[in-house]
Motif scaffolding. Structure first.
Motif, PDB file in Angstrom:
ATOM      1  N   SER A  79       0.807  -1.220   0.000  1.00 29.46           N
ATOM      2  CA  SER A  79       0.000   0.000   0.000  1.00 29.46           C
ATOM      3  C   SER A  79       0.835   1.263   0.000  1.00 29.46           C
ATOM      4  O   SER A  79       0.338   2.351  -0.306  1.00 29.46           O
ATOM      5  N   GLY A  80       2.109   1.134   0.354  1.00 27.96           N
ATOM      6  CA  GLY A  80       2.958   2.301   0.501  1.00 27.96           C
ATOM      7  C   GLY A  80       2.685   3.063   1.790  1.00 27.96           C
ATOM      8  O   GLY A  80       3.196   4.167   1.983  1.00 27.96           O
ATOM      9  N   ASP A 110      -7.652  -2.987   4.643  1.00 25.68           N
ATOM     10  CA  ASP A 110      -8.894  -3.505   5.209  1.00 25.68           C
ATOM     11  C   ASP A 110      -8.866  -5.017   5.394  1.00 25.68           C
ATOM     12  O   ASP A 110      -9.894  -5.652   5.609  1.00 25.68           O
ATOM     13  N   ARG A 111      -7.655  -5.611   5.344  1.00 30.24           N
ATOM     14  CA  ARG A 111      -7.540  -7.053   5.539  1.00 30.24           C
ATOM     15  C   ARG A 111      -7.138  -7.345   6.984  1.00 30.24           C
ATOM     16  O   ARG A 111      -6.267  -6.685   7.540  1.00 30.24           O
ATOM     17  N   GLU A 112      -7.778  -8.318   7.541  1.00 32.21           N
ATOM     18  CA  GLU A 112      -7.614  -8.645   8.944  1.00 32.21           C
ATOM     19  C   GLU A 112      -6.456  -9.616   9.150  1.00 32.21           C
ATOM     20  O   GLU A 112      -6.396 -10.674   8.526  1.00 32.21           O
ATOM     21  N   GLY A 113      -5.521  -9.254  10.013  1.00 31.36           N
ATOM     22  CA  GLY A 113      -4.431 -10.154  10.331  1.00 31.36           C
ATOM     23  C   GLY A 113      -4.923 -11.399  11.026  1.00 31.36           C
ATOM     24  O   GLY A 113      -6.004 -11.437  11.615  1.00 31.36           O
ATOM     25  N   ARG A 114      -4.108 -12.434  11.004  1.00 30.87           N
ATOM     26  CA  ARG A 114      -4.516 -13.718  11.567  1.00 30.87           C
ATOM     27  C   ARG A 114      -4.374 -13.737  13.086  1.00 30.87           C
ATOM     28  O   ARG A 114      -5.187 -14.354  13.774  1.00 30.87           O
ATOM     29  N   MET A 192       6.312  -8.950   5.919  1.00 28.43           N
ATOM     30  CA  MET A 192       6.554  -8.105   4.747  1.00 28.43           C
ATOM     31  C   MET A 192       5.773  -8.586   3.529  1.00 28.43           C
ATOM     32  O   MET A 192       5.231  -7.786   2.756  1.00 28.43           O
ATOM     33  N   PHE A 193       5.651  -9.907   3.376  1.00 31.03           N
ATOM     34  CA  PHE A 193       5.004 -10.445   2.183  1.00 31.03           C
ATOM     35  C   PHE A 193       3.640 -11.069   2.475  1.00 31.03           C
ATOM     36  O   PHE A 193       3.003 -11.605   1.575  1.00 31.03           O
ATOM     37  N   ASP A 194       3.193 -10.982   3.699  1.00 30.07           N
ATOM     38  CA  ASP A 194       1.868 -11.498   4.044  1.00 30.07           C
ATOM     39  C   ASP A 194       0.799 -10.584   3.438  1.00 30.07           C
ATOM     40  O   ASP A 194       0.797  -9.382   3.697  1.00 30.07           O
ATOM     41  N   PRO A 195      -0.132 -11.121   2.634  1.00 25.94           N
ATOM     42  CA  PRO A 195      -1.148 -10.272   1.998  1.00 25.94           C
ATOM     43  C   PRO A 195      -2.078  -9.589   2.994  1.00 25.94           C
ATOM     44  O   PRO A 195      -2.748  -8.616   2.638  1.00 25.94           O
ATOM     45  N   ASP A 196      -2.117 -10.087   4.239  1.00 24.53           N
ATOM     46  CA  ASP A 196      -2.953  -9.462   5.258  1.00 24.53           C
ATOM     47  C   ASP A 196      -2.189  -8.441   6.100  1.00 24.53           C
ATOM     48  O   ASP A 196      -2.788  -7.766   6.934  1.00 24.53           O
ATOM     49  N   LEU A 201       5.271  -7.067  -2.486  1.00 18.62           N
ATOM     50  CA  LEU A 201       5.558  -8.006  -3.572  1.00 18.62           C
ATOM     51  C   LEU A 201       7.073  -8.077  -3.742  1.00 18.62           C
ATOM     52  O   LEU A 201       7.736  -7.033  -3.772  1.00 18.62           O
ATOM     53  N   PRO A 202       7.645  -9.272  -3.838  1.00 19.55           N
ATOM     54  CA  PRO A 202       9.102  -9.400  -3.898  1.00 19.55           C
ATOM     55  C   PRO A 202       9.747  -8.507  -4.952  1.00 19.55           C
ATOM     56  O   PRO A 202      10.772  -7.866  -4.695  1.00 19.55           O
TER      57      PRO A 202
END
Length: 467
Positions: A79-80, A110-114, A192-196, A201-202
């Protein structure tokens, strides 16, 4: 580990993993030699002060300086907007801000972490993940994997006697709440690379590592291989993040009132002293059985964790969207790899025992962030099985759904036999409300940055300052 049914092993598989370097009783333990505890005197002073082995801050290496810049760089996220410091706030001891159970991240935020956000402090002595003999005070656990096969009796573990539990085979070490990473280098790539979470992106992260202000020194450190391989450059960037956390003393300052007390530079107040005794009393709080509070023989200060894992059966958190799926369960250690629920079934439902350092500044607790105050946590520890309706919901039949976030097949792993979890309905709790408040008062002495209190500090010495 405290109690759960653990299985003995018929064979051991030895591996290798590199580590880059979560009672009031007055039980007599005043034995300062060899790292044993020393009960505070009546006036709150330490009658057997210790000289702690503390590192002083050195100038950061170039690699660690690059890592520091990366830690605060939101451009590394999808998202920056999110940097490592967005979750791990420096002013909050590298823990989360606010009472949200988990972090809201992702590309759109708006994505919820696990899981709840752990602190990044005091990870410099974390051993690699293993399953092996229970040693409550080891920071250098042998990287052994014990394969569980058949059930056996589990010896109880207490704050004053860990020898009886030494034969237990327990999961220990590793980073994250399930131990799936062995080094800070490996850990850095997770969020860093978790979509949530940061949702980087690498290819975009690598591009940033080639254009940021810190790109030139990183490129120089990565050498010829770094210029030829974007994967290697990325690996060096993750290594830089790890070096920053190792080298900067702000991640492990040991600057709490408790540390000053250990060195004879502070006195506990009456309620802090009471809380310390309760914390260590094996029949009361028994907290030190897992949150080890004694100085090691080599002078290293306590980390307030034994690096092991527990199944405490925290209630399901209905505030989290993914828990609305009745088939969803987060089972900790046994979910760290595919097939783990079968291979590591004796450990399903277990999560890492965190350090209690700076715990009084947190507002989320347990892996799912279900509790938001130390009072709630202490009540749960003491009353879980005495007043289950206070923590767990009722089902359609009107019965309390105890342990509702662990499937019935794994509920045998839950700690039910060591204080304060050894009480049955109708019995008195291990700690009354006043005693629970006293333990919380003691936990507040574990907050870093203590600068001294003229009414409690020994006037003949200078209290330890915040570095």
């Amino acid at each position: 580990m405290r109690s759960f049914k653990l299985f003995q092993s018929t064979f051991l598989v030895t591996g290798c993993a590199a580590l880059l370097a979560l009672g009031l009783g007055g039980t007599a333990r005043a034995q300062p030699a060899g790292g044993a505890a020393c009960n505070p005197a009546a006036d709150g002073s330490n009658p057997c002060p210790r000289k702690l082995h503390l590192h002083t801050q050195q100038p950061l290496s170039t690699m660690a300086t690059v890592g520091k810049a990366m830690f605060f760089d939101p451009a590394l996220s999808g998202s920056g907007k999110f940097s490592c410091a967005s979750c791990h706030v420096p002013s909050l001891h590298y823990g989360p801000a606010g009472k949200a159970s988990v972090f809201m991240g992702g590309v759109t935020g708006d994505r919820e972490g696990r899981r709840e956000i752990p602190s990044l402090t005091y990870l410099e002595r974390q051993p690699p993940f293993s399953i092996g003999p229970d040693d409550a005070v080891a920071d250098d656990v042998a990287p052994t994997i014990a394969v569980p096969v058949t059930g056996g009796a589990h010896a109880a573990k207490s704050a004053s006697n860990t020898a009886s539990s030494a034969a237990n085979l327990v999961p220990q070490g590793g980073l994250f709440l399930d131990g799936r990473a062995d080094t800070l280098h490996q850990q850095a790539s997770g969020p860093m690379f978790d979509p949530d979470e940061m949702a980087g992106l690498p290819e975009k992260v690598t591009a940033r590592l080639q254009t940021a202000d810190y790109a030139a020194p990183l490129r120089d450190l990565a050498g010829i291989r770094g210029r030829k391989s974007s994967d290697f450059l990325l690996s060096e960037g993750l290594f830089a993040l790890a070096r920053y956390q190792i080298e900067d003393q702000k991640f492990h300052p040991y600057s709490s009132k408790f540390d000053a007390w250990l060195q004879g530079n502070a006195r506990f107040s009456p309620i802090e002293r009471q809380g310390y005794l309760l914390f260590n009393d094996p029949k009361k709080g028994n907290c030190a059985a897992c949150h080890v509070d004694t100085v090691r023989g080599d002078g290293l200060p306590p980390l307030f964790t034994d690096h092991q894992y527990e199944a405490l059966a925290a209630p399901r958190n209905p505030a989290l969207t993914h828990t609305h799926d009745a088939s969803y369960y987060d089972l900790g250690v046994c979910d760290q790899k595919p097939g783990g629920r079968k291979e590591l079934a004796p450990y399903c439902g277990m999560f890492a025992t965190p350090t209690l350092r700076n715990v009084a500044t947190r507002q989320t607790f347990f892996h799912n962030g279900v509790f938001h105050s130390l009072e709630d946590v202490m009540d749960f520890y003491v009353l879980r099985d005495l007043e289950p309706g206070r923590f767990y919901p009722k089902g359609p039949d009107g019965k309390v759904q105890a342990y509702n976030d662990i499937p019935a097949a794994y509920q045998g792993n839950i700690d039910k036999s060591d204080a304060p979890f050894d009480r049955k309905p109708g019995e008195a709790p291990a700690l009354n409300e006043a005693e629970r408040k006293a333990i919380i008062a003691f936990l507040q002495t574990l907050t870093d940055g203590w600068t001294g209190d003229a009414t409690q500090a020994d006037a003949s010495v200078t209290p330890q300052k915040n570095p």
